[in-house]
Design a protein around this motif. Structure first.
Motif, PDB file in Angstrom:
ATOM      1  N   ILE A  12       0.845  -1.201   0.000  1.00  0.00           N
ATOM      2  CA  ILE A  12       0.000   0.000   0.000  1.00  0.00           C
ATOM      3  C   ILE A  12       0.875   1.245   0.000  1.00  0.00           C
ATOM      4  O   ILE A  12       0.648   2.176  -0.782  1.00  0.00           O
ATOM      5  CB  ILE A  12      -0.966  -0.004   1.212  1.00  0.00           C
ATOM      6  CG1 ILE A  12      -2.015  -1.107   1.043  1.00  0.00           C
ATOM      7  CG2 ILE A  12      -1.628   1.366   1.382  1.00  0.00           C
ATOM      8  CD1 ILE A  12      -2.837  -1.381   2.281  1.00  0.00           C
ATOM      9  N   SER A  13       1.896   1.280   0.848  1.00  0.00           N
ATOM     10  CA  SER A  13       2.802   2.434   0.907  1.00  0.00           C
ATOM     11  C   SER A  13       3.463   2.680  -0.443  1.00  0.00           C
ATOM     12  O   SER A  13       3.520   3.817  -0.934  1.00  0.00           O
ATOM     13  CB  SER A  13       3.873   2.225   1.980  1.00  0.00           C
ATOM     14  OG  SER A  13       3.296   2.188   3.266  1.00  0.00           O
ATOM     15  N   LEU A  77      -9.737  10.196  -5.916  1.00  0.00           N
ATOM     16  CA  LEU A  77     -10.249   9.220  -4.949  1.00  0.00           C
ATOM     17  C   LEU A  77     -10.591   7.865  -5.571  1.00  0.00           C
ATOM     18  O   LEU A  77     -10.320   6.828  -4.969  1.00  0.00           O
ATOM     19  CB  LEU A  77     -11.462   9.784  -4.210  1.00  0.00           C
ATOM     20  CG  LEU A  77     -12.038   8.916  -3.095  1.00  0.00           C
ATOM     21  CD1 LEU A  77     -10.967   8.537  -2.074  1.00  0.00           C
ATOM     22  CD2 LEU A  77     -13.197   9.630  -2.430  1.00  0.00           C
ATOM     23  N   GLU A  78     -11.143   7.853  -6.768  1.00  0.00           N
ATOM     24  CA  GLU A  78     -11.493   6.570  -7.385  1.00  0.00           C
ATOM     25  C   GLU A  78     -10.244   5.727  -7.621  1.00  0.00           C
ATOM     26  O   GLU A  78     -10.262   4.513  -7.427  1.00  0.00           O
ATOM     27  CB  GLU A  78     -12.289   6.776  -8.674  1.00  0.00           C
ATOM     28  CG  GLU A  78     -13.688   7.330  -8.441  1.00  0.00           C
ATOM     29  CD  GLU A  78     -14.490   6.551  -7.397  1.00  0.00           C
ATOM     30  OE1 GLU A  78     -14.548   5.304  -7.506  1.00  0.00           O
ATOM     31  OE2 GLU A  78     -15.054   7.182  -6.491  1.00  0.00           O
ATOM     32  N   ASP A  79      -9.142   6.379  -8.033  1.00  0.00           N
ATOM     33  CA  ASP A  79      -7.874   5.661  -8.202  1.00  0.00           C
ATOM     34  C   ASP A  79      -7.388   5.096  -6.861  1.00  0.00           C
ATOM     35  O   ASP A  79      -6.922   3.960  -6.793  1.00  0.00           O
ATOM     36  CB  ASP A  79      -6.790   6.577  -8.760  1.00  0.00           C
ATOM     37  CG  ASP A  79      -7.053   6.995 -10.196  1.00  0.00           C
ATOM     38  OD1 ASP A  79      -7.819   6.313 -10.896  1.00  0.00           O
ATOM     39  OD2 ASP A  79      -6.471   8.015 -10.615  1.00  0.00           O
ATOM     40  N   LEU A  80      -7.492   5.899  -5.815  1.00  0.00           N
ATOM     41  CA  LEU A  80      -7.055   5.460  -4.486  1.00  0.00           C
ATOM     42  C   LEU A  80      -7.878   4.260  -4.005  1.00  0.00           C
ATOM     43  O   LEU A  80      -7.325   3.287  -3.479  1.00  0.00           O
ATOM     44  CB  LEU A  80      -7.154   6.612  -3.484  1.00  0.00           C
ATOM     45  CG  LEU A  80      -6.179   7.759  -3.695  1.00  0.00           C
ATOM     46  CD1 LEU A  80      -6.529   8.933  -2.789  1.00  0.00           C
ATOM     47  CD2 LEU A  80      -4.746   7.306  -3.465  1.00  0.00           C
ATOM     48  N   LYS A  81      -9.182   4.332  -4.192  1.00  0.00           N
ATOM     49  CA  LYS A  81     -10.050   3.215  -3.794  1.00  0.00           C
ATOM     50  C   LYS A  81      -9.686   1.947  -4.557  1.00  0.00           C
ATOM     51  O   LYS A  81      -9.682   0.853  -3.991  1.00  0.00           O
ATOM     52  CB  LYS A  81     -11.520   3.567  -4.039  1.00  0.00           C
ATOM     53  CG  LYS A  81     -12.088   4.565  -3.060  1.00  0.00           C
ATOM     54  CD  LYS A  81     -13.546   4.843  -3.396  1.00  0.00           C
ATOM     55  CE  LYS A  81     -14.208   5.743  -2.389  1.00  0.00           C
ATOM     56  NZ  LYS A  81     -15.634   5.983  -2.709  1.00  0.00           N
ATOM     57  N   GLU A  82      -9.385   2.092  -5.834  1.00  0.00           N
ATOM     58  CA  GLU A  82      -9.019   0.944  -6.657  1.00  0.00           C
ATOM     59  C   GLU A  82      -7.696   0.336  -6.191  1.00  0.00           C
ATOM     60  O   GLU A  82      -7.536  -0.890  -6.166  1.00  0.00           O
ATOM     61  CB  GLU A  82      -8.933   1.360  -8.131  1.00  0.00           C
ATOM     62  CG  GLU A  82      -8.666   0.210  -9.078  1.00  0.00           C
ATOM     63  CD  GLU A  82      -9.734  -0.878  -9.065  1.00  0.00           C
ATOM     64  OE1 GLU A  82      -9.369  -2.051  -9.262  1.00  0.00           O
ATOM     65  OE2 GLU A  82     -10.927  -0.566  -8.849  1.00  0.00           O
ATOM     66  N   ILE A  83      -6.739   1.180  -5.809  1.00  0.00           N
ATOM     67  CA  ILE A  83      -5.457   0.701  -5.287  1.00  0.00           C
ATOM     68  C   ILE A  83      -5.687  -0.153  -4.044  1.00  0.00           C
ATOM     69  O   ILE A  83      -5.154  -1.263  -3.924  1.00  0.00           O
ATOM     70  CB  ILE A  83      -4.514   1.889  -4.981  1.00  0.00           C
ATOM     71  CG1 ILE A  83      -4.022   2.528  -6.285  1.00  0.00           C
ATOM     72  CG2 ILE A  83      -3.339   1.443  -4.108  1.00  0.00           C
ATOM     73  CD1 ILE A  83      -3.337   3.878  -6.082  1.00  0.00           C
ATOM     74  N   THR A  88      -5.799  -5.167  -1.115  1.00  0.00           N
ATOM     75  CA  THR A  88      -6.377  -5.817   0.069  1.00  0.00           C
ATOM     76  C   THR A  88      -7.522  -6.768  -0.241  1.00  0.00           C
ATOM     77  O   THR A  88      -7.842  -7.636   0.571  1.00  0.00           O
ATOM     78  CB  THR A  88      -6.908  -4.770   1.063  1.00  0.00           C
ATOM     79  OG1 THR A  88      -8.037  -4.091   0.465  1.00  0.00           O
ATOM     80  CG2 THR A  88      -5.841  -3.777   1.474  1.00  0.00           C
ATOM     81  N   GLY A  89      -8.165  -6.573  -1.396  1.00  0.00           N
ATOM     82  CA  GLY A  89      -9.359  -7.349  -1.698  1.00  0.00           C
ATOM     83  C   GLY A  89     -10.599  -6.823  -1.001  1.00  0.00           C
ATOM     84  O   GLY A  89     -11.675  -7.417  -1.074  1.00  0.00           O
ATOM     85  N   GLU A  90     -10.463  -5.681  -0.331  1.00  0.00           N
ATOM     86  CA  GLU A  90     -11.579  -5.079   0.410  1.00  0.00           C
ATOM     87  C   GLU A  90     -12.013  -3.770  -0.246  1.00  0.00           C
ATOM     88  O   GLU A  90     -11.182  -2.959  -0.661  1.00  0.00           O
ATOM     89  CB  GLU A  90     -11.178  -4.782   1.862  1.00  0.00           C
ATOM     90  CG  GLU A  90     -10.807  -6.001   2.664  1.00  0.00           C
ATOM     91  CD  GLU A  90     -11.981  -6.924   2.932  1.00  0.00           C
ATOM     92  OE1 GLU A  90     -13.134  -6.438   2.988  1.00  0.00           O
ATOM     93  OE2 GLU A  90     -11.748  -8.132   3.076  1.00  0.00           O
TER      94      GLU A  90
END
Length: 121
Positions: A12-13, A77-83, A88-90
């Motif tokens: 994630i980092s 934000l949509e890119d961040l959520k996708e990452i 994580t699969g969540e």
């Protein structure tokens, strides 16, 4: 889950550092991610430029900087959520962020659809 908690936190980092550089044009000095219950908490250090610190010397500049920087992050934000979903699969159900003009740190909190931490125990 096949990967360890530490491995996912590191992924994630790394992904958020890459996103910052590609989307915002520059990255932070360091990034630390932590999975706590149903949240991913990310601390990004060293994100303000010397000019931005100067801008923060008065309240109007400080508020302007916070609004501008938060708008930039929210626009991706949509890119961040996708990452977060990919790593994580969540699914991310909510996102919260703020920037400290004192320390030059940004905090991001991704609230997940379930307790990810419990999947590592």
């Amino acid at each position: 889950m096949d990967k360890s908690k530490g491995t996912i936190e590191a992924e994630i980092s790394k992904a958020l550092t890459h996103w910052e550089k590609n989307y915002l044009g520059r990255g932070s000095v360091s990034v630390k991610s932590d999975i706590i219950r149903d949240m991913v908490i990310v601390i990004l250090s060293g994100i303000l430029t010397p000019a931005e610190y100067t801008l923060c010397l008065d309240k109007e500049g400080l508020l302007s900087l916070k609004e501008h920087r938060n708008s930039l992050v929210e626009s991706g934000l949509e890119d961040l959520k996708e990452i977060i979903l990919t790593i994580t699969g969540e699914k991310v159900v909510s996102f919260h962020t703020d920037i400290s003009t004192q320390t030059g740190e940004r905090v991001m909190v991704f609230k997940l659809s379930s307790d990810l931490q419990s999947k590592f125990c």
